[in-house]
Design a protein around this motif. Structure first.
Motif, PDB file in Angstrom:
ATOM      1  N   MET A   1      -9.229 -22.913  -2.528  1.00 57.28           N
ATOM      2  CA  MET A   1      -8.952 -21.868  -3.519  1.00 57.28           C
ATOM      3  C   MET A   1      -7.509 -21.380  -3.346  1.00 57.28           C
ATOM      4  N   ALA A   2      -6.869 -21.175  -4.460  1.00 54.86           N
ATOM      5  CA  ALA A   2      -5.471 -20.759  -4.425  1.00 54.86           C
ATOM      6  C   ALA A   2      -5.372 -19.241  -4.342  1.00 54.86           C
ATOM      7  N   ARG A   3      -4.308 -18.784  -3.742  1.00 52.07           N
ATOM      8  CA  ARG A   3      -4.166 -17.347  -3.550  1.00 52.07           C
ATOM      9  C   ARG A   3      -2.826 -16.822  -4.087  1.00 52.07           C
ATOM     10  N   VAL A   4      -2.926 -15.706  -4.788  1.00 55.57           N
ATOM     11  CA  VAL A   4      -1.731 -15.014  -5.276  1.00 55.57           C
ATOM     12  C   VAL A   4      -1.677 -13.658  -4.586  1.00 55.57           C
ATOM     13  N   VAL A   5      -0.499 -13.279  -4.142  1.00 56.84           N
ATOM     14  CA  VAL A   5      -0.340 -11.974  -3.487  1.00 56.84           C
ATOM     15  C   VAL A   5       0.433 -11.037  -4.402  1.00 56.84           C
ATOM     16  N   VAL A   6      -0.095  -9.828  -4.556  1.00 59.65           N
ATOM     17  CA  VAL A   6       0.600  -8.805  -5.338  1.00 59.65           C
ATOM     18  C   VAL A   6       0.936  -7.638  -4.408  1.00 59.65           C
ATOM     19  N   ASP A   7       2.221  -7.366  -4.263  1.00 60.54           N
ATOM     20  CA  ASP A   7       2.661  -6.223  -3.464  1.00 60.54           C
ATOM     21  C   ASP A   7       3.012  -5.077  -4.392  1.00 60.54           C
ATOM     22  N   VAL A   8       2.490  -3.910  -4.093  1.00 58.51           N
ATOM     23  CA  VAL A   8       2.763  -2.722  -4.907  1.00 58.51           C
ATOM     24  C   VAL A   8       3.424  -1.682  -4.006  1.00 58.51           C
ATOM     25  N   MET A   9       4.604  -1.219  -4.408  1.00 57.40           N
ATOM     26  CA  MET A   9       5.312  -0.211  -3.603  1.00 57.40           C
ATOM     27  C   MET A   9       5.729   0.968  -4.469  1.00 57.40           C
ATOM     28  N   PRO A  10       5.781   2.167  -3.878  1.00 52.68           N
ATOM     29  CA  PRO A  10       6.306   3.303  -4.634  1.00 52.68           C
ATOM     30  C   PRO A  10       7.771   3.046  -4.988  1.00 52.68           C
ATOM     31  N   LYS A  11       8.170   3.449  -6.199  1.00 52.07           N
ATOM     32  CA  LYS A  11       9.573   3.277  -6.588  1.00 52.07           C
ATOM     33  C   LYS A  11      10.476   4.050  -5.632  1.00 52.07           C
ATOM     34  N   PRO A  12      11.709   3.553  -5.423  1.00 52.00           N
ATOM     35  CA  PRO A  12      12.598   4.194  -4.443  1.00 52.00           C
ATOM     36  C   PRO A  12      12.842   5.672  -4.717  1.00 52.00           C
ATOM     37  N   GLU A  13      12.857   6.053  -5.999  1.00 52.43           N
ATOM     38  CA  GLU A  13      13.174   7.453  -6.331  1.00 52.43           C
ATOM     39  C   GLU A  13      11.949   8.353  -6.263  1.00 52.43           C
ATOM     40  N   ILE A  14      10.787   7.760  -5.960  1.00 58.64           N
ATOM     41  CA  ILE A  14       9.547   8.525  -5.909  1.00 58.64           C
ATOM     42  C   ILE A  14       9.238   8.929  -4.471  1.00 58.64           C
ATOM     43  N   LEU A  15       8.813  10.170  -4.274  1.00 63.98           N
ATOM     44  CA  LEU A  15       8.397  10.614  -2.947  1.00 63.98           C
ATOM     45  C   LEU A  15       7.224   9.766  -2.480  1.00 63.98           C
ATOM     46  N   ASP A  16       7.166   9.515  -1.186  1.00 62.84           N
ATOM     47  CA  ASP A  16       6.092   8.691  -0.633  1.00 62.84           C
ATOM     48  C   ASP A  16       5.470   9.462   0.529  1.00 62.84           C
ATOM     49  N   PRO A  17       4.527  10.355   0.220  1.00 62.70           N
ATOM     50  CA  PRO A  17       3.973  11.232   1.265  1.00 62.70           C
ATOM     51  C   PRO A  17       3.287  10.470   2.393  1.00 62.70           C
ATOM     52  N   GLN A  18       2.591   9.364   2.064  1.00 66.94           N
ATOM     53  CA  GLN A  18       1.944   8.571   3.119  1.00 66.94           C
ATOM     54  C   GLN A  18       2.988   8.003   4.068  1.00 66.94           C
ATOM     55  N   GLY A  19       4.025   7.398   3.476  1.00 69.59           N
ATOM     56  CA  GLY A  19       5.096   6.814   4.300  1.00 69.59           C
ATOM     57  C   GLY A  19       5.774   7.880   5.146  1.00 69.59           C
ATOM     58  N   LYS A  20       5.962   9.060   4.549  1.00 71.03           N
ATOM     59  CA  LYS A  20       6.596  10.153   5.277  1.00 71.03           C
ATOM     60  C   LYS A  20       5.747  10.577   6.464  1.00 71.03           C
ATOM     61  N   ALA A  21       4.431  10.640   6.245  1.00 71.07           N
ATOM     62  CA  ALA A  21       3.512  11.024   7.324  1.00 71.07           C
ATOM     63  C   ALA A  21       3.567   9.997   8.455  1.00 71.07           C
ATOM     64  N   VAL A  22       3.587   8.709   8.076  1.00 68.97           N
ATOM     65  CA  VAL A  22       3.642   7.655   9.092  1.00 68.97           C
ATOM     66  C   VAL A  22       4.971   7.715   9.847  1.00 68.97           C
ATOM     67  N   THR A  23       6.059   7.920   9.094  1.00 69.85           N
ATOM     68  CA  THR A  23       7.377   8.028   9.729  1.00 69.85           C
ATOM     69  C   THR A  23       7.395   9.179  10.734  1.00 69.85           C
ATOM     70  N   GLY A  24       6.823  10.321  10.337  1.00 75.83           N
ATOM     71  CA  GLY A  24       6.760  11.469  11.242  1.00 75.83           C
ATOM     72  C   GLY A  24       5.934  11.188  12.480  1.00 75.83           C
ATOM     73  N   ALA A  25       4.802  10.504  12.274  1.00 74.95           N
ATOM     74  CA  ALA A  25       3.925  10.186  13.409  1.00 74.95           C
ATOM     75  C   ALA A  25       4.620   9.233  14.376  1.00 74.95           C
ATOM     76  N   LEU A  26       5.384   8.282  13.818  1.00 79.94           N
ATOM     77  CA  LEU A  26       6.119   7.345  14.681  1.00 79.94           C
ATOM     78  C   LEU A  26       7.081   8.108  15.587  1.00 79.94           C
ATOM     79  N   GLY A  27       7.798   9.080  15.002  1.00 77.02           N
ATOM     80  CA  GLY A  27       8.730   9.876  15.787  1.00 77.02           C
ATOM     81  C   GLY A  27       8.018  10.620  16.910  1.00 77.02           C
ATOM     82  N   ARG A  28       6.872  11.217  16.582  1.00 76.68           N
ATOM     83  CA  ARG A  28       6.131  11.974  17.597  1.00 76.68           C
ATOM     84  C   ARG A  28       5.577  11.070  18.695  1.00 76.68           C
TER      85      ARG A  28
END
Lengths: 81, 81
Positions: free
Chosen positions: A1-28
């Motif tokens: 069976m063939a596979r197609v991958v679709v990546d979905v990312m928040p646009k650069p100008e859009i806030l990304d609260p999940q990413g921000k939370a992860v970034t903060g946790a990494l720092g801590r």
């Protein structure tokens, strides 16, 4: 069976609260100099061969269902693995 | 700035309710023969160059923070784009 991958990312100008939370946790946790943006990954198993038509169908589905194109960008590619 | 991509997917033997919901919705929208599994994609911007040590650090962070390794697998790679 063939596979197609679709990546979905928040646009650069859009806030990304999940990413921000992860970034903060990494720092801590003591990881420095890492900034994260979080998106989604869809692995689409396609019955039969992947033709240009099938790929267009997946791209269409991605636009309608996988991504909110107001705030997200998406990228469709055939998985070579 | 260099970028590392971490893909996190539910393990094959684990139920994937989100993917199942998307697969069902695709069928109802008239797309046939498509089966979806849904995971997460993290784009990690790394300050400075990506050395083997930096990459090991990201892999370590992925294991601790990005993925729940009981139910998810993850893949770390340098983004060549």
């Amino acid at each position: 069976m063939a596979r197609v991958v679709v990546d979905v990312m928040p646009k650069p100008e859009i806030l990304d609260p999940q990413g921000k939370a992860v970034t903060g946790a990494l720092g801590r946790l003591g990881y420095s100099g890492l900034t994260v943006r979080q998106g989604k990954r869809f692995e689409v198993e396609v019955d039969g061969d992947i033709t240009d038509e099938r790929l267009a169908e997946v791209r269409d589905a991605a636009e309608k269902l996988f991504a909110n194109t107001v705030i997200e960008t998406f990228d469709v590619r055939v998985d070579e693995d």
